[in-house]
Design a protein around this motif. Sequence first.
Motif, mmCIF file in Angstrom:
data_model
loop_
_atom_site.group_PDB
_atom_site.id
_atom_site.type_symbol
_atom_site.label_atom_id
_atom_site.label_comp_id
_atom_site.label_asym_id
_atom_site.label_seq_id
_atom_site.Cartn_x
_atom_site.Cartn_y
_atom_site.Cartn_z
ATOM 1 N N MET A 1 0.821 -1.187 0.000
ATOM 2 C CA MET A 1 0.000 0.000 0.000
ATOM 3 C C MET A 1 0.871 1.259 0.000
ATOM 4 S SD MET A 1 -3.066 0.927 -0.259
ATOM 5 C CE MET A 1 -4.551 0.404 0.519
ATOM 6 N N LYS A 2 1.958 1.232 0.776
ATOM 7 C CA LYS A 2 2.847 2.384 0.833
ATOM 8 C C LYS A 2 3.426 2.680 -0.543
ATOM 9 C CE LYS A 2 6.948 4.136 3.093
ATOM 10 N NZ LYS A 2 8.073 3.870 3.934
ATOM 11 N N ASN A 3 3.754 1.659 -1.303
ATOM 12 C CA ASN A 3 4.316 1.820 -2.628
ATOM 13 C C ASN A 3 3.337 2.536 -3.551
ATOM 14 O OD1 ASN A 3 6.159 1.658 -4.678
ATOM 15 N ND2 ASN A 3 5.771 -0.480 -5.132
ATOM 16 N N LYS A 4 2.043 2.187 -3.484
ATOM 17 C CA LYS A 4 1.034 2.832 -4.323
ATOM 18 C C LYS A 4 0.860 4.300 -3.954
ATOM 19 C CE LYS A 4 -1.751 -1.023 -5.878
ATOM 20 N NZ LYS A 4 -3.109 -1.542 -6.032
ATOM 21 N N SER A 5 0.881 4.607 -2.662
ATOM 22 C CA SER A 5 0.717 6.001 -2.250
ATOM 23 C C SER A 5 1.940 6.831 -2.639
ATOM 24 C CB SER A 5 0.426 6.109 -0.759
ATOM 25 O OG SER A 5 1.492 5.590 -0.001
ATOM 26 N N THR A 6 3.122 6.236 -2.588
ATOM 27 C CA THR A 6 4.334 6.927 -3.016
ATOM 28 C C THR A 6 4.282 7.196 -4.509
ATOM 29 O OG1 THR A 6 5.610 5.872 -1.257
ATOM 30 C CG2 THR A 6 6.858 6.814 -3.096
ATOM 31 N N LEU A 7 3.839 6.215 -5.289
ATOM 32 C CA LEU A 7 3.704 6.387 -6.732
ATOM 33 C C LEU A 7 2.686 7.483 -7.045
ATOM 34 C CD1 LEU A 7 4.340 5.462 -9.636
ATOM 35 C CD2 LEU A 7 2.501 3.774 -9.384
ATOM 36 N N PHE A 8 1.552 7.479 -6.361
ATOM 37 C CA PHE A 8 0.513 8.482 -6.555
ATOM 38 C C PHE A 8 1.069 9.883 -6.284
ATOM 39 C CE2 PHE A 8 -2.967 11.181 -5.215
ATOM 40 C CZ PHE A 8 -3.989 10.877 -6.096
ATOM 41 N N LEU A 9 1.723 10.042 -5.154
ATOM 42 C CA LEU A 9 2.274 11.345 -4.777
ATOM 43 C C LEU A 9 3.352 11.796 -5.764
ATOM 44 C CD1 LEU A 9 2.206 13.613 -2.700
ATOM 45 C CD2 LEU A 9 3.880 12.332 -1.359
ATOM 46 N N THR A 10 4.193 10.879 -6.189
ATOM 47 C CA THR A 10 5.255 11.206 -7.143
ATOM 48 C C THR A 10 4.665 11.631 -8.477
ATOM 49 O OG1 THR A 10 6.744 9.643 -6.059
ATOM 50 C CG2 THR A 10 7.316 10.316 -8.304
ATOM 51 N N GLN A 11 3.682 10.882 -8.961
ATOM 52 C CA GLN A 11 3.036 11.242 -10.227
ATOM 53 C C GLN A 11 2.362 12.604 -10.128
ATOM 54 O OE1 GLN A 11 0.424 7.918 -11.012
ATOM 55 N NE2 GLN A 11 1.999 6.795 -12.124
ATOM 56 N N ALA A 12 1.637 12.846 -9.055
ATOM 57 C CA ALA A 12 0.950 14.129 -8.867
ATOM 58 C C ALA A 12 1.957 15.280 -8.842
ATOM 59 C CB ALA A 12 0.118 14.110 -7.591
ATOM 60 N N ALA A 13 3.049 15.095 -8.138
ATOM 61 C CA ALA A 13 4.066 16.145 -8.036
ATOM 62 C C ALA A 13 4.729 16.421 -9.383
ATOM 63 C CB ALA A 13 5.115 15.762 -6.999
ATOM 64 N N LEU A 14 5.024 15.364 -10.122
ATOM 65 C CA LEU A 14 5.642 15.545 -11.442
ATOM 66 C C LEU A 14 4.692 16.241 -12.406
ATOM 67 C CD1 LEU A 14 7.563 12.171 -11.846
ATOM 68 C CD2 LEU A 14 8.546 14.460 -11.646
ATOM 69 N N ILE A 15 3.434 15.865 -12.380
ATOM 70 C CA ILE A 15 2.445 16.495 -13.250
ATOM 71 C C ILE A 15 2.304 17.969 -12.882
ATOM 72 C CG2 ILE A 15 -0.030 16.557 -13.831
ATOM 73 C CD1 ILE A 15 0.117 13.399 -13.579
ATOM 74 N N ALA A 16 2.250 18.253 -11.587
ATOM 75 C CA ALA A 16 2.165 19.646 -11.136
ATOM 76 C C ALA A 16 3.379 20.443 -11.607
ATOM 77 C CB ALA A 16 2.038 19.714 -9.617
ATOM 78 N N ALA A 17 4.551 19.860 -11.475
ATOM 79 C CA ALA A 17 5.782 20.554 -11.871
ATOM 80 C C ALA A 17 5.800 20.850 -13.371
ATOM 81 C CB ALA A 17 6.999 19.724 -11.475
ATOM 82 N N VAL A 18 5.425 19.876 -14.172
ATOM 83 C CA VAL A 18 5.408 20.081 -15.628
ATOM 84 C C VAL A 18 4.376 21.147 -15.998
ATOM 85 C CG1 VAL A 18 4.932 18.987 -17.857
ATOM 86 C CG2 VAL A 18 6.306 17.783 -16.144
#
Length: 165
Positions: free
Chosen positions: A1-18
């Motif tokens: 579960m931790k892995n999925k939440s880390t992936l979600f947060l990473t994707q959201a942050a990268l999308i926000a940055a772009v």
Amino acid sequence: MKNKSTLFLTQAALIAAVYVVLTVVFAPFSFKEIQVRLSEALTILPLFTPAAIPGLFVGCLLGNVLGGAVIWDTVFGSIATLIGAVGTYLLRKKSMYLAPVPPIVSNTVIVPFVLKYAYQLPLPIPLMMLTVGVGEVISCGVLGVLLGKLLKKHEGAIFGKEETQ
């Protein structure tokens, strides 16, 4: 579960940055009554990951702040992008060609009122709906779908999903 939440947060942050980078770098085209906000092409991303919803919202919020938008534009412009992202996510099982409709509609309806009342632009709201709408069709409808088609080919590698044919 931790892995999925880390992936979600990473994707959201990268999308926000772009989104922020595209909005700020192309600021001359990203604001006012005639705008083709290239970062809005990213509104196709909720087809691939729900992390795009907060990513697009935060990216729009920060892009507006860093781009010098007034508070009402920052708030309501970001809400328009959030509404569009949620709508795209809800259409994820439908056609890719329908996915850009929610961000096009939400921005076409909301942004002209922001331009009129927050920036005191003298143009009539229906004219600004036309100009903003055309810009959204270019950004979301054309560039977004092209981006979506490109990403679909590499969906597994990019979004951590199984490869699709």
